[in-house]
Design an enzyme around this catalytic site. Structure first.
Site, PDB file in Angstrom:
ATOM      1  N   HIS A  88       0.800  -1.241   0.000  1.00 49.49           N
ATOM      2  CA  HIS A  88       0.000   0.000   0.000  1.00 49.49           C
ATOM      3  C   HIS A  88       0.824   1.278   0.000  1.00 49.49           C
ATOM      4  O   HIS A  88       0.275   2.361  -0.128  1.00 49.49           O
ATOM      5  CB  HIS A  88      -1.000  -0.007   1.155  1.00 49.49           C
ATOM      6  CG  HIS A  88      -0.430   0.206   2.521  1.00 49.49           C
ATOM      7  ND1 HIS A  88      -0.569   1.382   3.199  1.00 49.49           N
ATOM      8  CD2 HIS A  88       0.271  -0.614   3.344  1.00 49.49           C
ATOM      9  CE1 HIS A  88       0.000   1.277   4.397  1.00 49.49           C
ATOM     10  NE2 HIS A  88       0.523   0.073   4.501  1.00 49.49           N
ATOM     11  N   CYS A  90       1.824   5.967  11.703  1.00 41.90           N
ATOM     12  CA  CYS A  90       1.600   4.852  12.615  1.00 41.90           C
ATOM     13  C   CYS A  90       1.634   5.297  14.064  1.00 41.90           C
ATOM     14  O   CYS A  90       1.176   4.584  14.926  1.00 41.90           O
ATOM     15  CB  CYS A  90       2.637   3.760  12.368  1.00 41.90           C
ATOM     16  SG  CYS A  90       2.593   3.177  10.685  1.00 41.90           S
TER      17      CYS A  90
END
Ligand code: PLP
Length: 392
Positions: free
Chosen positions: A210, A334
């Site tokens: 991705h 993240c």
């Protein structure tokens, strides 16, 4: 959906929109071409053939390595776990009494840092290679962390917070001089800069679909021929007994196609994207001269910009720009959501205040000049407003 269509998306380091061709390539594998590649029937053979074609495409995109060195996984995180834990466990089972030391970069993604911590709990000694003020881990810095019992070094190809590209070839040479294997987390780099494992001395490499216009939930690990790894999942014999679990055929096909498209366009795309990134930085710093462009003087990913903007917090800038339909990030994707200062910027010697004042803007394949003009103007206006309101 409407809102998304109008949005200016500048968070490619978090995830990239898929190449439409990669979506098209995937679709039949959800419906009529649904076979399990481990089977024997016609549908299985069809799926297996497509998986192998994707493997070849990825191998080609990775400096033409032998296709058998590519192992499909579920994501970049899994590839990192497989590389570190898989190699350490293989050394352990070959030489159970051998002391084991590994070195990881201080600015790695949690996928590597947390794996190293987990290995530490199992008795592995861990040292950290420190970056300089630009986020570069120099061969000297790596040498300072090496020991005679170092079996593995893991240093990312390019950093996800500031975009610094590491001197991988030199770092691999240092690792090999100590008899250690060299792993690189190339999740941010693969598909964006050319990578040649054989020429650069890379033994293990992780990537994730991705981040380069493939689908989410699929990644791969490159493991040099002859390198022994112990599987981290128990189960079937897929991926030459290294990664158990039915293969994600649509995901693998989409990732293969994305790898092919990235390779074909990289030379021209990276120049265009870097020019847009430089334009953004030039616009912003000409109106806001106290803004620092992090890692500006070293090799960076073409689409990556990290700006420290005194007098504001990155989070407020992200929120204000979001209200104007512009998507950027405060830190690494993240870790954003947690309000902790970035461990990467801290390791580069920035103060906590500077960490909180940092914004990450990442451009990609679909970014246009018009979007950059709009986004840089909006950034200047919102920072000026926040400063005036003394809202930080
Ligand atoms: N490594 C780096 C450098 C990353 O930036 C990321 C994701 O942001 C990962 C690993 C994890 O990849 P995935 O989301 O595929 O698990």
């Amino acid at each position: 959906m409407d809102n998304q269509e109008r949005q200016i998306y500048l968070d490619y380091a978090a995830t990239a929109p898929m190449w439409p061709e990669a979506v098209d390539a995937m679709l039949p594998f959800f419906t009529e071409r649904f076979g399990n590649p481990s089977g024997v029937c016609k549908a299985a053979q069809d799926a297996r053939k497509s998986v192998e074609t994707a493997r070849q495409m990825i191998a080609k995109a990775l400096g033409d390595v032998p296709p058998e060195t590519i192992y499909f996984t579920g994501c970049g995180t899994e590839s990192d776990n497989m590389a570190l834990t898989g190699y350490v466990n293989a050394v352990r089972s070959a030489e159970p009494e051998k002391p084991i030391h590994i070195v990881v970069g201080q600015i790695e993604h949690p996928a590597v840092l947390e794996t190293a911590q987990s290995l530490k709990k199992q008795g592995v000694a861990v040292s950290y290679a420190k970056p300089d003020a630009d986020g570069v881990i120099t061969p000297e810095s790596l040498k300072a962390a090496m020991r005679p019992d170092t079996v593995l070094v893991s240093i990312m190809y390019a950093n996800n917070v500031v975009g610094t590209v590491q001197p991988v070839k030199e770092l691999a040479a240092v690792s090999h001089a100590y008899g250690a294997v060299f792993h690189t987390d190339a999740v941010q780099a693969f598909g964006h800069v050319p990578i040649d494992p054989a020429a650069e001395g890379i033994d293990l490499l992780s990537a994730s679909g991705h981040k380069f216009g493939g689908p989410k939930g699929v990644g791969f690990l490159y493991a040099r021929e002859g390198l022994k790894l112990t599987p981290i999942l128990n189960g079937g014999g897929q991926e030459r007994h290294l990664r158990a679990g039915t293969l994600n055929v649509p995901g693998i096909v989409g990732m293969g196609e994305a790898a092919r498209l990235c390779t074909a366009s990289m030379e021209t795309s990276s120049v265009r994207i870097a020019e847009l990134r430089d334009l953004l930085e030039q616009r912003v710093t000409s109106k806001l001269p106290d803004v620092t462009v992090n890692a500006k003087s070293v090799r960076r990913l073409p689409g990556h910009s990290s700006l420290t903007i005194p007098g504001v917090t990155g989070e407020n800038v992200v929120l204000m720009l979001n209200l104007r339909g512009i998507c950027v990030a405060a830190g690494s994707a993240c870790t954003s959501g947690e309000t902790k200062p970035s461990h990467v910027l801290l390791a580069m010697g920035r103060s906590e205040k500077e960490c909180y004042a940092t914004v990450r803007i990442t451009l990609g394949e679909r970014t246009t000049r018009e979007e950059i003009e709009t986004a840089s103007q909006a950034l200047i206006e919102e920072v000026t407003k926040l400063r005036r309101m003394n809202l930080g």
